[in-house]
Design a protein around this motif. Structure first.
Motif, PDB file in Angstrom:
ATOM      1  N   VAL A 150       0.942  -0.903   0.662  1.00  0.00           N
ATOM      2  CA  VAL A 150      -0.526  -0.201   0.255  1.00  0.00           C
ATOM      3  C   VAL A 150       1.110   1.461  -0.277  1.00  0.00           C
ATOM      4  N   ARG A 151       0.701   2.084  -1.105  1.00  0.00           N
ATOM      5  CA  ARG A 151       1.165   3.671  -0.648  1.00  0.00           C
ATOM      6  C   ARG A 151      -0.174   4.236  -0.056  1.00  0.00           C
ATOM      7  N   ALA A 152      -0.920   4.544  -0.553  1.00  0.00           N
ATOM      8  CA  ALA A 152      -2.023   5.481   0.678  1.00  0.00           C
ATOM      9  C   ALA A 152      -2.980   4.847  -0.136  1.00  0.00           C
ATOM     10  N   ALA A 153      -3.799   5.610   1.333  1.00  0.00           N
ATOM     11  CA  ALA A 153      -5.368   4.866   1.274  1.00  0.00           C
ATOM     12  C   ALA A 153      -6.220   6.462   1.551  1.00  0.00           C
ATOM     13  N   GLY A 154      -7.714   6.105   1.226  1.00  0.00           N
ATOM     14  CA  GLY A 154      -8.450   6.614   1.248  1.00  0.00           C
ATOM     15  C   GLY A 154      -9.067   7.093   2.181  1.00  0.00           C
ATOM     16  N   VAL A 155      -9.422   7.940   3.469  1.00  0.00           N
ATOM     17  CA  VAL A 155     -10.231   7.629   4.708  1.00  0.00           C
ATOM     18  C   VAL A 155     -12.056   8.714   4.378  1.00  0.00           C
ATOM     19  N   ASN A 156     -12.664   7.335   4.726  1.00  0.00           N
ATOM     20  CA  ASN A 156     -14.535   7.599   3.860  1.00  0.00           C
ATOM     21  C   ASN A 156     -14.799   8.236   5.617  1.00  0.00           C
ATOM     22  N   PRO A 157     -15.933   8.426   5.422  1.00  0.00           N
ATOM     23  CA  PRO A 157     -17.475   8.031   6.419  1.00  0.00           C
ATOM     24  C   PRO A 157     -17.685   6.753   6.351  1.00  0.00           C
ATOM     25  N   VAL A 158     -17.537   6.143   5.596  1.00  0.00           N
ATOM     26  CA  VAL A 158     -18.514   4.265   5.969  1.00  0.00           C
ATOM     27  C   VAL A 158     -17.730   3.702   6.832  1.00  0.00           C
ATOM     28  N   ASP A 159     -15.877   4.513   6.993  1.00  0.00           N
ATOM     29  CA  ASP A 159     -15.193   3.483   7.932  1.00  0.00           C
ATOM     30  C   ASP A 159     -15.590   3.271   9.150  1.00  0.00           C
ATOM     31  N   TRP A 160     -16.280   4.680   9.589  1.00  0.00           N
ATOM     32  CA  TRP A 160     -15.929   5.277  11.504  1.00  0.00           C
ATOM     33  C   TRP A 160     -17.195   4.385  11.435  1.00  0.00           C
ATOM     34  N   LYS A 161     -18.822   4.909  10.004  1.00  0.00           N
ATOM     35  CA  LYS A 161     -19.145   4.028  10.427  1.00  0.00           C
ATOM     36  C   LYS A 161     -19.518   2.591  10.674  1.00  0.00           C
ATOM     37  N   VAL A 162     -18.251   1.881  10.026  1.00  0.00           N
ATOM     38  CA  VAL A 162     -18.167   0.023  10.109  1.00  0.00           C
ATOM     39  C   VAL A 162     -18.032   0.037  11.212  1.00  0.00           C
ATOM     40  N   ARG A 163     -17.024   0.633  12.102  1.00  0.00           N
ATOM     41  CA  ARG A 163     -16.761   0.865  13.228  1.00  0.00           C
ATOM     42  C   ARG A 163     -17.526   1.097  14.135  1.00  0.00           C
ATOM     43  N   ARG A 164     -18.037   1.641  14.412  1.00  0.00           N
ATOM     44  CA  ARG A 164     -19.409   2.187  15.018  1.00  0.00           C
ATOM     45  C   ARG A 164     -20.899   0.886  15.062  1.00  0.00           C
ATOM     46  N   GLY A 165     -20.190  -0.081  14.260  1.00  0.00           N
ATOM     47  CA  GLY A 165     -21.792  -1.364  14.231  1.00  0.00           C
ATOM     48  C   GLY A 165     -22.588  -0.984  12.788  1.00  0.00           C
ATOM     49  N   LEU A 166     -23.069   0.046  12.358  1.00  0.00           N
ATOM     50  CA  LEU A 166     -23.679   1.001  12.394  1.00  0.00           C
ATOM     51  C   LEU A 166     -24.787   0.243  11.057  1.00  0.00           C
ATOM     52  N   LEU A 167     -23.801  -0.481  10.094  1.00  0.00           N
ATOM     53  CA  LEU A 167     -23.813  -0.897   8.746  1.00  0.00           C
ATOM     54  C   LEU A 167     -23.802  -2.613   9.433  1.00  0.00           C
ATOM     55  N   GLY A 168     -23.824  -3.007  10.431  1.00  0.00           N
ATOM     56  CA  GLY A 168     -23.883  -3.998  10.530  1.00  0.00           C
ATOM     57  C   GLY A 168     -22.621  -5.392  11.402  1.00  0.00           C
ATOM     58  N   ARG A 169     -22.328  -5.960  12.151  1.00  0.00           N
ATOM     59  CA  ARG A 169     -21.400  -6.233  12.861  1.00  0.00           C
ATOM     60  C   ARG A 169     -21.256  -8.048  12.860  1.00  0.00           C
ATOM     61  N   GLU A 170     -20.975  -7.950  11.085  1.00  0.00           N
ATOM     62  CA  GLU A 170     -20.911  -9.421  10.936  1.00  0.00           C
ATOM     63  C   GLU A 170     -19.205  -9.492  10.393  1.00  0.00           C
ATOM     64  N   ARG A 171     -18.413  -8.576  10.629  1.00  0.00           N
ATOM     65  CA  ARG A 171     -16.552  -8.919  10.655  1.00  0.00           C
ATOM     66  C   ARG A 171     -16.586  -9.678  11.925  1.00  0.00           C
TER      67      ARG A 171
ATOM     68  N   ALA B  13       0.756   9.611 -14.455  1.00  0.00           N
ATOM     69  CA  ALA B  13       0.851  10.964 -14.514  1.00  0.00           C
ATOM     70  C   ALA B  13      -0.451  11.622 -13.126  1.00  0.00           C
ATOM     71  N   VAL B  14      -0.849   9.864 -12.070  1.00  0.00           N
ATOM     72  CA  VAL B  14      -1.557  10.201 -11.280  1.00  0.00           C
ATOM     73  C   VAL B  14      -0.485  10.067 -10.104  1.00  0.00           C
ATOM     74  N   GLY B  15      -0.258  10.857  -9.004  1.00  0.00           N
ATOM     75  CA  GLY B  15      -0.296  10.053  -7.927  1.00  0.00           C
ATOM     76  C   GLY B  15      -0.936   9.193  -6.891  1.00  0.00           C
ATOM     77  N   PHE B  16      -0.251   8.664  -6.644  1.00  0.00           N
ATOM     78  CA  PHE B  16      -0.784   7.480  -5.867  1.00  0.00           C
ATOM     79  C   PHE B  16      -2.085   7.695  -4.900  1.00  0.00           C
ATOM     80  N   ASP B  17      -1.532   9.176  -4.057  1.00  0.00           N
ATOM     81  CA  ASP B  17      -2.676   9.601  -3.653  1.00  0.00           C
ATOM     82  C   ASP B  17      -3.871  10.160  -4.018  1.00  0.00           C
ATOM     83  N   ARG B  18      -3.842  10.527  -4.972  1.00  0.00           N
ATOM     84  CA  ARG B  18      -4.967  10.995  -5.699  1.00  0.00           C
ATOM     85  C   ARG B  18      -5.974  10.176  -6.293  1.00  0.00           C
ATOM     86  N   ALA B  19      -4.925   8.710  -6.841  1.00  0.00           N
ATOM     87  CA  ALA B  19      -5.737   7.389  -7.047  1.00  0.00           C
ATOM     88  C   ALA B  19      -6.250   6.580  -6.243  1.00  0.00           C
TER      89      ALA B  19
END
Length: 302
Positions: free
Chosen positions: A35-56, A112-118
């Motif tokens: 991994v060179r870069a990763a995007g952070v999204n609202p779904v990330d904390w929603k998954v952690r809070r169990g708002l999208l299910g607790r099957e993980r 032409a696209v950096g890892f961050d933007r990709a």
């Protein structure tokens, strides 16, 4: 072992911590990457809070989208080889030094696209693209984006303007300059939003892309001339109550490649507004969870 950031139980930020996990081998349809870069999204904390299910299975590594360099490919994977620079949707958490991409939701990264933007195209830009495809509006139509100053909203505004649509977006005062820079008409959310929207679009709007749901969506729904042209990415219940629907996902490697090509050509800007090293992943998640960032937040991993 590879360093990763995730959560050990469902709940608030106190459940987050750094983890050590063995490097993952790619199974069928998977691509192992450094991994060179990763995007952070609202779904990330929603998954952690169990708002999208607790099957993980816990502990779980956070993150949905990443870019990096191919290590190995799994059985049945074509078009990718070790050493390729790639991006897409992950199958095993993105906030990590090493992870797996889903081959059916990944593409090769243009030089032409950096890892961050990709890294930030797999969720936000792809969701925006899917929603616009779902709505299928002709040039000259008017689109209202509910909650337009985030990652999905910013991408949707740019893609919609590129398709010849007139774009309005609900936002706070802080987001007004950002939306105006994208060629969209900002409409301040909150009490009185229906009146402000009526003033901005006296004849109503042809479609709504909802990124907030609930009362924020109900407040602007009267402006929609055809309730069938309502797509939500977050609230299928309210959308259905109003005559609309939940988003239909259709992202393919080809559509991701097309989005990356637009970035390379300067026709789509992911608007990365904050960057953090992996060691500060908790701060990145907290910023997104606060609901305040405009554009995209990125973890730079290596």
């Amino acid at each position: 072992m590879a360093k990763a950031f995730g959560f050990v139980d469902y709940g608030g930020p106190e459940t987050q911590e750094f983890l050590d996990r063995p490097e993952l081998a790619p199974g069928p349809g998977r691509i192992a990457i450094t991994v060179r870069a990763a995007g952070v999204n609202p779904v990330d904390w929603k998954v952690r809070r169990g708002l999208l299910g607790r099957e993980r299975q816990l502990p779980a590594v956070m993150g949905q989208e990443a870019s990096g360099v191919v290590q190995r490919v799994g059985p049945g994977v074509d078009g990718f080889a070790p050493g390729d620079e790639v991006f897409g949707v992950v199958a095993a958490g993105a906030f990590a030094e090493q992870t797996l991409l889903r081959a059916e939701s990944s593409a090769r990264k243009p030089s032409a696209v950096g890892f961050d933007r990709a890294a930030v195209l797999g969720v936000a830009a792809a969701t925006a693209d899917d929603a616009l495809r779902d709505l299928g509006l002709a040039p000259g139509r008017t689109l209202l984006i509910v909650g337009a100053s985030g990652g999905v909203g910013g991408a949707a505004a740019q893609l919609a303007r590129r398709q010849g649509l007139t774009v309005l977006g609900t936002t706070g005062e802080r987001g007004r300059p950002y939306l105006e820079s994208l060629g969209a008409v900002p409409v301040r959310y909150g009490e009185g939003v229906a009146e402000r929207l009526a003033a901005a679009a006296p004849e109503g709007v042809d479609a709504i892309l909802d990124l907030v749901g609930g009362e924020a969506l109900r407040a602007v729904a009267p402006a929609l001339t055809d309730r069938a042209n309502l797509v939500s990415t977050v609230d299928p219940v309210t959308a259905a109550d109003l005559g609309g629907r939940y988003i239909t996902r259709s992202t393919t490697p080809a559509t991701l490649a097309a989005l990356a090509a637009l970035v390379a050509a300067g026709e789509l800007d992911p608007h990365i507004t904050a960057r953090y090293p992996l060691a500060h992943a908790a701060e990145a998640v907290a910023l997104v969870e606060s609901g305040h960032p405009q554009g995209k937040v990125v973890l730079e991993v290596s």
